[in-house]
Design a protein around this motif. Structure first.
Motif, PDB file in Angstrom:
ATOM      1  N   LEU A  11       0.826  -1.203   0.000  1.00 37.68           N
ATOM      2  CA  LEU A  11       0.000   0.000   0.000  1.00 37.68           C
ATOM      3  C   LEU A  11       0.860   1.253   0.000  1.00 37.68           C
ATOM      4  O   LEU A  11       0.564   2.237  -0.692  1.00 37.68           O
ATOM      5  N   ALA A  12       1.948   1.211   0.780  1.00 38.60           N
ATOM      6  CA  ALA A  12       2.843   2.368   0.848  1.00 38.60           C
ATOM      7  C   ALA A  12       3.531   2.606  -0.491  1.00 38.60           C
ATOM      8  O   ALA A  12       3.597   3.736  -0.992  1.00 38.60           O
ATOM      9  N   TYR A  13       4.045   1.533  -1.093  1.00 40.22           N
ATOM     10  CA  TYR A  13       4.677   1.673  -2.402  1.00 40.22           C
ATOM     11  C   TYR A  13       3.675   2.150  -3.445  1.00 40.22           C
ATOM     12  O   TYR A  13       4.007   2.939  -4.337  1.00 40.22           O
ATOM     13  N   ASP A  14       2.451   1.674  -3.364  1.00 45.75           N
ATOM     14  CA  ASP A  14       1.438   2.052  -4.342  1.00 45.75           C
ATOM     15  C   ASP A  14       1.145   3.552  -4.269  1.00 45.75           C
ATOM     16  O   ASP A  14       1.014   4.219  -5.298  1.00 45.75           O
ATOM     17  N   LEU A  15       1.051   4.082  -3.036  1.00 44.62           N
ATOM     18  CA  LEU A  15       0.803   5.512  -2.873  1.00 44.62           C
ATOM     19  C   LEU A  15       1.946   6.334  -3.460  1.00 44.62           C
ATOM     20  O   LEU A  15       1.725   7.277  -4.230  1.00 44.62           O
ATOM     21  N   GLU A  16       3.187   5.967  -3.124  1.00 49.24           N
ATOM     22  CA  GLU A  16       4.329   6.726  -3.630  1.00 49.24           C
ATOM     23  C   GLU A  16       4.470   6.544  -5.142  1.00 49.24           C
ATOM     24  O   GLU A  16       4.810   7.497  -5.860  1.00 49.24           O
ATOM     25  N   TYR A  17       4.197   5.353  -5.625  1.00 48.16           N
ATOM     26  CA  TYR A  17       4.259   5.122  -7.079  1.00 48.16           C
ATOM     27  C   TYR A  17       3.304   6.050  -7.818  1.00 48.16           C
ATOM     28  O   TYR A  17       3.669   6.671  -8.825  1.00 48.16           O
ATOM     29  N   ARG A  18       2.069   6.157  -7.339  1.00 50.35           N
ATOM     30  CA  ARG A  18       1.090   6.996  -8.020  1.00 50.35           C
ATOM     31  C   ARG A  18       1.491   8.466  -7.987  1.00 50.35           C
ATOM     32  O   ARG A  18       1.318   9.200  -8.965  1.00 50.35           O
ATOM     33  N   ARG A  19       2.044   8.901  -6.855  1.00 48.83           N
ATOM     34  CA  ARG A  19       2.501  10.290  -6.763  1.00 48.83           C
ATOM     35  C   ARG A  19       3.664  10.559  -7.721  1.00 48.83           C
ATOM     36  O   ARG A  19       3.691  11.582  -8.420  1.00 48.83           O
ATOM     37  N   VAL A  20       4.622   9.629  -7.728  1.00 50.95           N
ATOM     38  CA  VAL A  20       5.782   9.808  -8.602  1.00 50.95           C
ATOM     39  C   VAL A  20       5.375   9.753 -10.065  1.00 50.95           C
ATOM     40  O   VAL A  20       5.848  10.542 -10.897  1.00 50.95           O
ATOM     41  N   ARG A  21       4.487   8.825 -10.413  1.00 49.81           N
ATOM     42  CA  ARG A  21       4.012   8.722 -11.795  1.00 49.81           C
ATOM     43  C   ARG A  21       3.396  10.044 -12.258  1.00 49.81           C
ATOM     44  O   ARG A  21       3.716  10.553 -13.341  1.00 49.81           O
ATOM     45  N   ASP A  22       2.519  10.625 -11.426  1.00 49.96           N
ATOM     46  CA  ASP A  22       1.870  11.884 -11.796  1.00 49.96           C
ATOM     47  C   ASP A  22       2.879  13.030 -11.856  1.00 49.96           C
ATOM     48  O   ASP A  22       2.799  13.905 -12.725  1.00 49.96           O
ATOM     49  N   TYR A  23       3.831  13.009 -10.942  1.00 48.13           N
ATOM     50  CA  TYR A  23       4.840  14.065 -10.912  1.00 48.13           C
ATOM     51  C   TYR A  23       5.737  13.985 -12.147  1.00 48.13           C
ATOM     52  O   TYR A  23       6.047  15.011 -12.779  1.00 48.13           O
ATOM     53  N   GLU A  24       6.142  12.775 -12.502  1.00 50.35           N
ATOM     54  CA  GLU A  24       6.984  12.619 -13.697  1.00 50.35           C
ATOM     55  C   GLU A  24       6.242  13.085 -14.955  1.00 50.35           C
ATOM     56  O   GLU A  24       6.846  13.691 -15.846  1.00 50.35           O
TER      57      GLU A  24
END
Length: 431
Positions: free
Chosen positions: A155-168
């Motif tokens: 769950l933690a990785y999923d949250l950070e992944y989604r944030r990083v994906r949108d930021y990139e």
């Protein structure tokens, strides 16, 4: 040209992949240009660390980021849309220092390393030549980690992944000059203006060595052992592949070489295991030059694997997974062997241990590949072309990504220092 290079950590000593890349960029650029380095750093520096870069740079500015400040950044970062690894590096002192440096000097280009530092230059697009070295796609890295994780960490990785994906995605839209190390990462991010500029190898340091004088039946894994994908790779190999090889090769040795091995990795070197966990060594090139086979059993990660390039440079034949070969793009059976399952990986290692001619063939071809495609001189020349040819144009700013972006509802992440560092990738990068 006068270039200001902005980094999230001081690039010396060369323990991590991003530090290695920045150091060689500085070394090459300093021969023809005036460089000012502005770095954040979350640990104290001594004169021995500062001296090598002071010789390369006209000015060096290092702004400390206390651990308490970084921890507070993470806590407040839960309530913003930005990735936690961007929030981790937030510093008003750094912002003031950089503003002062830019006001005092007329720079032909700003070179920014990693997405972590982009809030500091977000509003300078269109006013200043900015080259952003993403190095690799952090979202691709996090996606592979998320898919392997279980329970709360998933769950933690999923949250950070989604944030990083949108930021990139926002970064690709906003910055007109982006650099990345691997074609796979370039394809994922999808911007036509993203240029691939792979890592290089110091060919004078990592000299080619033939089969003579190497230790018999010795495998080597090299890399920063604070990097979770490296830990995962070693654990997978020892758990899944090593038991398949030991019955056939009872004297087979495995050397695990790299800084900061955690207790879980050190525990692999038990009595009778034939496994050595050596930690950081003074001369990596000498360890590689003595080994029979270099292994790179990466299960996750992104970018280009320096460990593969350095092994190839020394003529050490490589067995890797397809994941590890994504950035290098070596040819199977010509420059390296690839095994994705435990059985395939063990079979490839077994072939090399049995066949000196195959070791010689892969070693020579691997060295040739590095000489042709992975030289720091070529890397630096591509950067110089970007600095000289950039035509910045103002673009629309997606809301929420600058240093004063609007907050959104936060989500609670798993606590714990090691889990947080793994999630943020702060112990990375691809080496």
């Amino acid at each position: 040209m006068r270039i200001c290079l902005i980094t999230p950590r001081f690039p010396y000593p060369l323990l991590k992949g991003d530090s290695l890349r920045v150091y060689h960029q500085l070394e090459g650029l300093s021969r023809r240009h005036q460089i000012t380095l502005v770095s954040l750093n979350d640990s104290p520096l001594n004169p021995e660390q500062l001296e090598p870069l002071s010789k390369l740079c006209e000015q060096v500015h290092v702004v400390p980021l206390p651990r308490w400040r970084a921890a507070l950044n993470l806590a407040t970062g839960l309530f913003t849309p930005r990735p936690l690894q961007v929030e981790y590096h937030r510093s008003s002192r750094f912002e003031r220092t950089l503003s002062t440096v830019l006001a005092r000097g007329r720079f032909d280009a700003l070179h920014v390393s990693l997405i972590r530092m982009l809030p500091y230059v977000w509003n300078l697009v269109g006013k200043q030549v900015i080259v952003v070295d993403l190095i690799d796609s952090m979202s691709l890295n996090l996606l592979s980690r998320r898919n392997e994780a279980r329970g709360p960490m998933r769950l933690a990785y999923d949250l950070e992944y989604r944030r990083v994906r949108d930021y990139e995605r926002a970064v690709v839209q906003r910055f007109p000059s982006l650099v990345i190390s691997s074609p796979i990462d370039q394809q994922l991010l999808g911007g036509p203006h993203i240029q691939v500029n792979p890592n290089g190898v110091d060919l004078e340091k990592f000299q080619f060595r033939g089969l003579e004088g190497r230790n018999p039946a010795t495998l080597i894994f090299t890399g920063n052992m604070a990097y979770p994908p490296n830990q995962e790779a070693v654990s997978w190999f020892v758990r899944q592949v090593w038991p398949l090889l030991r019955p056939r090769w009872p004297r087979l040795q495995l050397e695990i070489v790299g800084a900061d091995p955690p207790a879980s990795i050190r525990a692999l070197a038990g009595p009778g295991s034939n496994i050595q966990v050596l930690g950081r060594v003074p001369k990596m090139e000498e360890r590689l030059g003595k080994a029979t086979v270099a292994i790179c059993p990466m299960q996750s990660g992104s970018g280009i694997q320096n460990k593969v390039l350095e092994a190839m440079a020394t003529g050490t034949p490589v067995v890797s997974t397809a994941v590890a070969n994504q950035g290098v793009q070596g040819c199977q059976e010509r420059e390296l062997l690839i095994g994705n399952t435990p059985e395939e990986f063990a079979f490839a290692v077994d072939r090399l241990l049995l066949d000196a001619g195959l070791r010689r063939w892969l070693g020579a071809n691997g060295r040739a590949l590095v000489e042709q495609r992975f030289r720091w001189e070529v890397h630096v020349a591509r950067l110089e072309a970007l600095y000289a040819g950039q035509k910045p144009e103002a673009t629309l700013e997606p809301s929420g990504w600058g240093t004063s972006g609007e907050s959104t509802t936060g989500r609670q992440l798993m606590a714990g220092k090691s889990a947080t560092k793994a999630l943020l990738g702060l112990g990375s990068e691809t080496r």
